[in-house]
Design a protein around this motif. Structure first.
Motif, short mmCIF file in Angstrom:
data_model
loop_
_atom_site.label_atom_id
_atom_site.label_comp_id
_atom_site.label_asym_id
_atom_site.label_seq_id
_atom_site.Cartn_x
_atom_site.Cartn_y
_atom_site.Cartn_z
N VAL A 84 29.72 60.44 -70.34
CA VAL A 84 30.88 61.26 -71.01
C VAL A 84 31.72 62.38 -70.09
CG1 VAL A 84 31.42 63.09 -72.88
CG2 VAL A 84 29.91 61.14 -73.36
N ALA A 85 30.56 62.93 -69.02
CA ALA A 85 30.99 63.75 -68.21
C ALA A 85 32.03 62.93 -67.20
CB ALA A 85 30.03 64.66 -67.41
N ALA A 86 31.66 61.80 -66.87
CA ALA A 86 32.41 61.01 -65.77
C ALA A 86 33.79 60.88 -66.20
CB ALA A 86 31.71 59.67 -65.49
N ALA A 87 33.73 60.34 -67.77
CA ALA A 87 35.18 59.87 -68.34
C ALA A 87 35.72 61.22 -68.37
CB ALA A 87 34.84 59.28 -69.72
N GLN A 88 35.30 62.30 -68.78
CA GLN A 88 36.13 63.58 -68.79
C GLN A 88 36.74 63.97 -67.50
OE1 GLN A 88 33.16 66.04 -70.64
NE2 GLN A 88 34.06 65.88 -72.65
N ASN A 89 35.84 63.88 -66.36
CA ASN A 89 36.41 64.23 -64.99
C ASN A 89 37.59 63.20 -64.52
OD1 ASN A 89 34.49 66.24 -64.80
ND2 ASN A 89 33.04 64.97 -63.91
N ALA A 90 37.09 62.16 -65.02
CA ALA A 90 38.34 61.00 -64.65
C ALA A 90 39.59 61.35 -65.38
CB ALA A 90 37.67 59.49 -64.54
N ALA A 91 39.66 61.50 -66.70
CA ALA A 91 40.72 61.91 -67.54
C ALA A 91 41.59 62.81 -66.76
CB ALA A 91 40.45 62.17 -68.78
N ALA A 92 40.75 63.98 -66.33
CA ALA A 92 41.28 65.24 -65.84
C ALA A 92 41.84 64.85 -64.53
CB ALA A 92 40.20 66.34 -65.65
N GLU A 93 41.44 64.20 -63.69
CA GLU A 93 42.06 63.71 -62.43
C GLU A 93 43.36 62.80 -62.63
OE1 GLU A 93 39.40 62.40 -59.37
OE2 GLU A 93 38.28 64.21 -59.85
N MET A 94 42.81 61.47 -63.32
CA MET A 94 43.60 60.50 -63.23
C MET A 94 44.57 60.22 -64.67
SD MET A 94 43.01 59.01 -60.21
CE MET A 94 43.49 57.42 -60.44
N GLY A 95 44.22 61.15 -65.67
CA GLY A 95 44.86 60.76 -66.94
C GLY A 95 44.24 59.86 -67.66
N VAL A 96 44.73 59.17 -68.76
CA VAL A 96 44.19 58.28 -69.41
C VAL A 96 44.94 56.97 -69.74
CG1 VAL A 96 43.69 60.12 -71.29
CG2 VAL A 96 45.86 59.28 -71.82
N GLY A 97 46.19 56.69 -69.11
CA GLY A 97 46.64 55.31 -69.37
C GLY A 97 46.87 54.77 -68.05
N PRO A 98 46.71 53.55 -67.94
CA PRO A 98 46.90 52.58 -66.53
C PRO A 98 48.42 52.51 -66.53
CG PRO A 98 46.03 51.09 -68.25
CD PRO A 98 46.02 52.50 -69.05
N ALA A 99 49.39 52.59 -67.26
CA ALA A 99 50.64 52.58 -67.47
C ALA A 99 51.33 51.30 -66.72
CB ALA A 99 51.37 53.75 -66.52
N ALA A 100 50.56 50.34 -66.39
CA ALA A 100 51.14 48.94 -65.80
C ALA A 100 49.72 47.94 -65.70
CB ALA A 100 51.53 49.12 -64.44
N VAL A 101 50.10 46.77 -65.74
CA VAL A 101 48.98 45.61 -65.29
C VAL A 101 48.81 46.04 -64.02
CG1 VAL A 101 50.12 44.08 -66.95
CG2 VAL A 101 50.60 44.02 -64.42
N ARG A 102 47.18 45.45 -63.70
CA ARG A 102 46.83 45.94 -62.33
C ARG A 102 47.51 45.23 -61.00
NH1 ARG A 102 40.50 45.09 -62.11
NH2 ARG A 102 40.91 45.87 -59.93
N SER A 103 48.10 43.97 -61.33
CA SER A 103 49.02 43.47 -60.29
C SER A 103 50.26 44.20 -59.74
CB SER A 103 48.96 42.00 -60.48
OG SER A 103 49.79 41.91 -61.77
N ILE A 104 50.85 45.07 -60.73
CA ILE A 104 51.96 45.74 -60.46
C ILE A 104 51.47 47.29 -60.12
CG2 ILE A 104 54.08 46.63 -61.53
CD1 ILE A 104 54.07 44.07 -63.14
N ALA A 105 50.93 47.88 -60.95
CA ALA A 105 50.71 49.45 -60.48
C ALA A 105 49.45 49.98 -61.24
CB ALA A 105 52.10 50.40 -60.82
N GLY A 106 48.77 49.14 -61.56
CA GLY A 106 47.55 49.70 -62.53
C GLY A 106 46.06 49.57 -61.88
N THR A 107 46.22 49.25 -60.69
CA THR A 107 44.89 49.41 -59.73
C THR A 107 44.36 50.56 -59.37
OG1 THR A 107 44.70 46.80 -59.55
CG2 THR A 107 43.42 48.15 -58.27
N THR A 108 43.49 51.31 -59.84
CA THR A 108 43.10 52.46 -58.96
C THR A 108 41.93 52.25 -58.17
OG1 THR A 108 41.38 53.30 -60.88
CG2 THR A 108 43.86 53.57 -61.20
N SER A 109 41.68 53.39 -57.28
CA SER A 109 40.44 53.17 -56.54
C SER A 109 39.09 52.95 -57.13
CB SER A 109 40.34 54.42 -55.49
OG SER A 109 40.42 55.58 -56.29
#
Ligand SMILES: *Cc1c(COP(=O)(O)O)cnc(C)c1O
Length: 392
Positions: free
Chosen positions: A59-84
């Motif tokens: 839960v903490a890891a998800a909360q931190n990631a949401a705070a840092e990266m937001g909640v939506g990928p906003a694109a398919v991975r091959s276009i703009a949705g692959t994060t580190s």
């Protein structure tokens, strides 16, 4: 007559046959206990094998990631949705499974839909265990390949089918569930591997119920059988023991690279979110740190199964923490489930078409999250209802 009348008739038919799926509403996090339709009940239904679905570290890891990266990928991975995070998760999953590479998907279901059509096409043949999961069946159909079912967990039947059919096709692939989710039995993978070797066929195993359960520290069925490097494609899910959501395909680097080019759910559908990926990474941390949760799961499963058998229940052919309680006809299984619920135990009845006609059951999913008192209480409820309905 309206053009949807046939649907109403079908639905009525399901209700009359006791096959209508009434879906309950969960009002609490996943754990040993749930609030279901407003009532607190012991949870015997979830695939939350290790109790990770509401683990503070995830839960903490998800909360931190949401705070840092937001909640939506906003694109398919091959276009703009692959994060580190996605890439790190794939690297870590490959290392955990002891394979060259891994690719993640939205779910185990889409992992199968991606993989099978990428590996075989209409000139090819798939040899598929008769009881394979629906997502394998759909992936097979989508590929356009000829599908030939072999008898469940029967390498000899597999070989017979290969001998009789393979020569008419360009290429062949063998696919099996690792753990069969309705019965909890394990595919005889070493023998299946021998057959695929003999005929030079690709071997794919769907380890959705094996990950986090089988093998050293939950590394899955390939590790369980010591078949590292021999299984071409391992499909898995992060929605069961990992406690999050997402699918994975692990195996040879060339296959994973191909799936990044040709896996349609990868190319045309957005990925799991950054919080999902971060929570999966936290699950991997826990699994790599200690085998305690996996050990607890197995201890609980052994206790529960042994006590159920002592009570006189038929727990089928299970070799894993999945514990089917065989009841026969669907209406009895549904009534059993309702009575259990009244007694404070949430355990689902499964009937046709999820399992074959006449093989309806209650399926108990044991978790590391269950305490000895929870198991005791569950057994007591089964004893009471089993006697009331004349099953034991
Ligand atoms: C549960 C399951 C899936 C689907 O996994 P999701 O991640 O929930 O889509 C696929 N294959 C098998 C064998 C399963 O048991």
């Amino acid at each position: 007559m309206s053009k949807t009348d046939w649907i109403s008739q079908e639905l009525d038919g399901l209700k009359q046959a006791g096959l209508y799926n009434r879906i309950r509403t969960i009002g609490s996090p996943q754990g040993a206990w749930l609030v279901v339709d407003g009532k607190k009940v012991l949870n015997f239904c979830s695939n939350n094998y290790l109790g990770l679905a509401n683990h503070p570290a995830l839960v903490a890891a998800a909360q931190n990631a949401a705070a840092e990266m937001g909640v939506g990928p906003a694109a398919v991975r091959s276009i703009a949705g692959t994060t580190s995070l996605h890439l790190e998760l794939e690297k870590r999953l490959a290392a955990f499974k002891g394979v060259e590479a891994a690719i993640t998907f939205q779910s185990g279901f889409t992992a199968n839909l991606a993989t099978l059509p990428a590996l075989v096409g209409k000139e090819d043949v798939i040899f598929s265990d008769r009881l394979n999961h629906a997502s394998i069946i759909d992936g097979c159909r989508l590929s356009g390949a000829k599908i030939i079912a072999y008898e469940h967990n029967d390498p000899q039947s597999l070989e017979e089918q290969i001998r009789a059919n393979l020569s008419q096709f360009r290429r062949g692939l063998v696919v099996t569930d690792g753990v069969f989710s309705m019965d909890g039995d394990i595919a005889p993978l070493p023998d299946i591997y021998e057959v695929t070797q003999k005929y030079d066929l690709l071997l794919m195993v769907d380890d959705a119920h094996g990950e986090g359960v089988l093998g050293a520290g939950g590394r899955g069925i390939v590790d369980h059988f010591g078949l590292h490097g021999k299984v071409d494609v391992e499909v898995g899910t992060m929605s069961k023991a990992f406690g999050v959501v997402g699918g994975v395909v692990a195996g040879k680097a060339v296959i994973i690279e191909w799936l990044r080019q040709r896996g349609r759910p990868f190319l045309f559908s957005s990925a799991v979110t950054a919080p999902d990926a971060a929570a999966c990474l936290a699950a991997l941390d826990l699994l790599e740190d200690s085998t305690q949760l996996v050990d607890q799961l197995w201890a609980n499963a052994r206790t529960f199964k042994a006590e159920m058998q002592k009570l006189g229940f038929n727990t089928g052919a299970s070799q894993t923490p999945i514990t089917p309680v065989m009841l026969g006809e669907a209406p009895l299984a549904q009534q059993f489930s309702r009575e259990l619920f009244e007694a404070g135990v949430f355990a689902m009845a499964l009937g046709f078409p999820t399992v074959p006609q006449g093989k309806a059951r209650i399926r108990v999913m044991i978790s590391a999250a269950h305490s000895p008192a929870d198991l005791e209480q569950g057994l007591e409820a089964f004893r009471t209802v089993g006697k009331k309905l004349g099953v034991i």
